[in-house]
Write a protein that holds these residues in place. Structure first.
Motif, PDB file in Angstrom:
ATOM      1  N   ILE A 105       0.855  -1.189   0.000  1.00 27.19           N
ATOM      2  CA  ILE A 105       0.000   0.000   0.000  1.00 27.19           C
ATOM      3  C   ILE A 105       0.891   1.239   0.000  1.00 27.19           C
ATOM      4  O   ILE A 105       1.799   1.357   0.826  1.00 27.19           O
ATOM      5  N   VAL A 106       0.641   2.161  -0.909  1.00 24.31           N
ATOM      6  CA  VAL A 106       1.425   3.392  -0.968  1.00 24.31           C
ATOM      7  C   VAL A 106       0.485   4.603  -0.932  1.00 24.31           C
ATOM      8  O   VAL A 106      -0.627   4.569  -1.466  1.00 24.31           O
ATOM      9  N   VAL A 107       0.967   5.659  -0.268  1.00 23.96           N
ATOM     10  CA  VAL A 107       0.283   6.954  -0.253  1.00 23.96           C
ATOM     11  C   VAL A 107       1.313   8.029  -0.559  1.00 23.96           C
ATOM     12  O   VAL A 107       2.522   7.747  -0.662  1.00 23.96           O
ATOM     13  N   SER A 108       0.857   9.267  -0.680  1.00 28.34           N
ATOM     14  CA  SER A 108       1.776  10.386  -0.890  1.00 28.34           C
ATOM     15  C   SER A 108       2.716  10.532   0.306  1.00 28.34           C
ATOM     16  O   SER A 108       2.316  10.320   1.459  1.00 28.34           O
ATOM     17  N   SER A 109       3.936  10.913   0.039  1.00 32.86           N
ATOM     18  CA  SER A 109       4.887  11.148   1.134  1.00 32.86           C
ATOM     19  C   SER A 109       4.439  12.322   2.001  1.00 32.86           C
ATOM     20  O   SER A 109       4.918  12.484   3.126  1.00 32.86           O
ATOM     21  N   ILE A 118       0.239   3.621 -11.259  1.00 32.33           N
ATOM     22  CA  ILE A 118      -0.340   3.865  -9.923  1.00 32.33           C
ATOM     23  C   ILE A 118       0.631   4.654  -9.061  1.00 32.33           C
ATOM     24  O   ILE A 118       0.260   5.643  -8.409  1.00 32.33           O
ATOM     25  N   ALA A 119       1.884   4.244  -9.048  1.00 30.41           N
ATOM     26  CA  ALA A 119       2.884   4.941  -8.226  1.00 30.41           C
ATOM     27  C   ALA A 119       3.003   6.407  -8.639  1.00 30.41           C
ATOM     28  O   ALA A 119       3.121   7.300  -7.779  1.00 30.41           O
ATOM     29  N   ALA A 120       2.960   6.663  -9.937  1.00 28.76           N
ATOM     30  CA  ALA A 120       3.082   8.039 -10.417  1.00 28.76           C
ATOM     31  C   ALA A 120       1.881   8.886  -9.982  1.00 28.76           C
ATOM     32  O   ALA A 120       2.036  10.044  -9.572  1.00 28.76           O
ATOM     33  N   GLU A 121       0.688   8.316 -10.068  1.00 31.46           N
ATOM     34  CA  GLU A 121      -0.517   9.056  -9.667  1.00 31.46           C
ATOM     35  C   GLU A 121      -0.501   9.345  -8.169  1.00 31.46           C
ATOM     36  O   GLU A 121      -0.799  10.464  -7.739  1.00 31.46           O
ATOM     37  N   VAL A 122      -0.159   8.341  -7.375  1.00 31.24           N
ATOM     38  CA  VAL A 122      -0.124   8.536  -5.921  1.00 31.24           C
ATOM     39  C   VAL A 122       0.964   9.548  -5.548  1.00 31.24           C
ATOM     40  O   VAL A 122       0.771  10.401  -4.683  1.00 31.24           O
ATOM     41  N   THR A 156       6.165   8.950  -2.954  1.00 29.00           N
ATOM     42  CA  THR A 156       5.295   7.987  -2.272  1.00 29.00           C
ATOM     43  C   THR A 156       5.961   7.475  -0.999  1.00 29.00           C
ATOM     44  O   THR A 156       7.162   7.605  -0.819  1.00 29.00           O
ATOM     45  N   LYS A 157       5.157   6.890  -0.133  1.00 28.16           N
ATOM     46  CA  LYS A 157       5.687   6.168   1.021  1.00 28.16           C
ATOM     47  C   LYS A 157       4.826   4.938   1.267  1.00 28.16           C
ATOM     48  O   LYS A 157       3.648   4.888   0.879  1.00 28.16           O
ATOM     49  N   ILE A 158       5.429   3.974   1.919  1.00 34.20           N
ATOM     50  CA  ILE A 158       4.735   2.720   2.220  1.00 34.20           C
ATOM     51  C   ILE A 158       3.902   2.880   3.487  1.00 34.20           C
ATOM     52  O   ILE A 158       4.357   3.461   4.469  1.00 34.20           O
ATOM     53  N   VAL A 159       2.674   2.377   3.459  1.00 38.59           N
ATOM     54  CA  VAL A 159       1.820   2.342   4.641  1.00 38.59           C
ATOM     55  C   VAL A 159       1.852   0.933   5.219  1.00 38.59           C
ATOM     56  O   VAL A 159       1.636  -0.047   4.493  1.00 38.59           O
ATOM     57  N   THR A 160       2.141   0.821   6.500  1.00 43.22           N
ATOM     58  CA  THR A 160       2.116  -0.495   7.130  1.00 43.22           C
ATOM     59  C   THR A 160       0.676  -0.924   7.376  1.00 43.22           C
ATOM     60  O   THR A 160      -0.241  -0.089   7.460  1.00 43.22           O
ATOM     61  N   ILE A 161       0.487  -2.235   7.493  1.00 39.80           N
ATOM     62  CA  ILE A 161      -0.851  -2.782   7.738  1.00 39.80           C
ATOM     63  C   ILE A 161      -0.840  -3.459   9.103  1.00 39.80           C
ATOM     64  O   ILE A 161      -0.107  -4.441   9.304  1.00 39.80           O
ATOM     65  N   ASP A 162      -1.629  -2.907  10.023  1.00 40.43           N
ATOM     66  CA  ASP A 162      -1.596  -3.401  11.405  1.00 40.43           C
ATOM     67  C   ASP A 162      -0.163  -3.472  11.915  1.00 40.43           C
ATOM     68  O   ASP A 162       0.235  -4.428  12.606  1.00 40.43           O
ATOM     69  N   GLY A 163       0.625  -2.468  11.540  1.00 45.69           N
ATOM     70  CA  GLY A 163       2.003  -2.375  12.009  1.00 45.69           C
ATOM     71  C   GLY A 163       3.009  -3.202  11.229  1.00 45.69           C
ATOM     72  O   GLY A 163       4.206  -3.143  11.514  1.00 45.69           O
ATOM     73  N   LYS A 164       2.555  -3.960  10.249  1.00 46.44           N
ATOM     74  CA  LYS A 164       3.459  -4.838   9.496  1.00 46.44           C
ATOM     75  C   LYS A 164       3.855  -4.197   8.167  1.00 46.44           C
ATOM     76  O   LYS A 164       2.998  -3.848   7.355  1.00 46.44           O
ATOM     77  N   ALA A 165       5.167  -4.082   7.993  1.00 48.13           N
ATOM     78  CA  ALA A 165       5.696  -3.564   6.730  1.00 48.13           C
ATOM     79  C   ALA A 165       6.120  -4.734   5.848  1.00 48.13           C
ATOM     80  O   ALA A 165       6.498  -5.801   6.355  1.00 48.13           O
ATOM     81  N   PRO A 166       6.048  -4.572   4.518  1.00 47.34           N
ATOM     82  CA  PRO A 166       6.558  -5.643   3.647  1.00 47.34           C
ATOM     83  C   PRO A 166       8.042  -5.849   3.903  1.00 47.34           C
ATOM     84  O   PRO A 166       8.809  -4.883   3.941  1.00 47.34           O
TER      85      PRO A 166
END
Length: 269
Positions: A107-111, A182-186, A206-216
């Protein structure tokens, strides 16, 4: 007449030889935009005398091309579906499945976004359209712009299964052709959110969003909630140059390239 038949035989043999000198690879954007081209270039440097014709237009195109005989190798970020196996069987093609690497949908969002962690339930609610404003998940108020892959993508289907309990995407979600889009749009939209293969998660803005505290994490791939195997498919058991290339992909040299490209090699998972 005999001379004409001989000429046709020579032309046919030449055509076969030419076909065997080019490997046509079709399917997944996740595999085909970076990883498979990198493997192909390295394979040629080892002495593999073959040209590659690679088109990455989504996993579903792997199976239509194998069924029609217009590809030697299909790339897929998911397993073949029952209707795709049926299509291939109807054309006399028995699909041969080869696990090639593991990936983590990221999952990525804007930095610029203050949100850095979401629960798995929040991820589902955002992509299904239940949550539509960042303030609902602790962020700065603003409408959420959701980016997904298009319907020919294996990642599109995998994400529905792994993150959305099979629910449909929200009607306002925007479908993109590939991970890089997708990465470019985000990266250019402070209110954007999308998902990409792990290999594409470091895009500018972009930056990575963790899921329930878990990062890839490649070192703990199976503990990440959105991990999945990826595959190559052939029409029956591979032979000749096709087999040589697939063997290279699964060799120690191939696995080193897989890891460098941002995937998880089979021996490392």
């Amino acid at each position: 007449m005999k001379k004409l038949a001989l000429t046709l035989l020579v032309l046919a043999s030449a055509a076969v030889a030419q076909a065997q000198s080019t490997l046509r690879i079709r399917g997944s954007d996740t595999l085909g935009a970076k990883l498979i081209p990198s493997l192909a270039e390295s394979f040629k440097k080892t002495g593999g005398k073959v040209s590659f014709d690679i088109a990455a237009e989504g996993s579903s195109t792997a199976f239509t091309n194998l069924a029609s005989g217009t590809a030697e190798i299909g790339m897929s970020s998911r397993k073949a579906k029952a209707d795709e196996r049926t299509l291939c069987r109807s054309k006399g093609v028995a699909l041969n499945e080869i696990e090639i690497a593991w990936d983590m949908i990221t999952i990525v969002v804007s930095s610029k976004n203050s949100v850095s962690d979401l629960s798995k339930k929040q991820v589902m609610q955002i992509f299904a359209g239940d949550i539509t404003d960042w303030s609902e998940v602790g962020g700065t108020p603003g409408p959420i712009s959701v980016y997904t892959r298009n319907t020919s993508s294996g990642t599109y289907k995998d994400f529905m299964t792994l993150a959305m309990k099979g629910r449909e995407y929200g009607k306002s979600s925007q479908k993109m052709a590939g991970n890089e889009q997708i990465a470019a749009e985000v990266g250019s939209n402070p209110n954007g959110i999308g998902y990409v293969g792990y290999a594409y998660a470091g895009a500018k803005g972009t930056k990575i969003v963790t899921i329930d505290g878990k990062a890839p994490n490649p070192a703990a791939v199976k503990s990440y909630p959105l991990s999945r195997p990826t595959y190559l498919y052939t029409a029956g058991e591979p032979a000749g140059t096709t087999k040589d290339f697939i063997d290279f992909c699964r060799s120690a040299a191939g696995e080193a390239i897989i890891s460098k490209a941002g995937f998880v090699a089979l021996s490392a998972k």
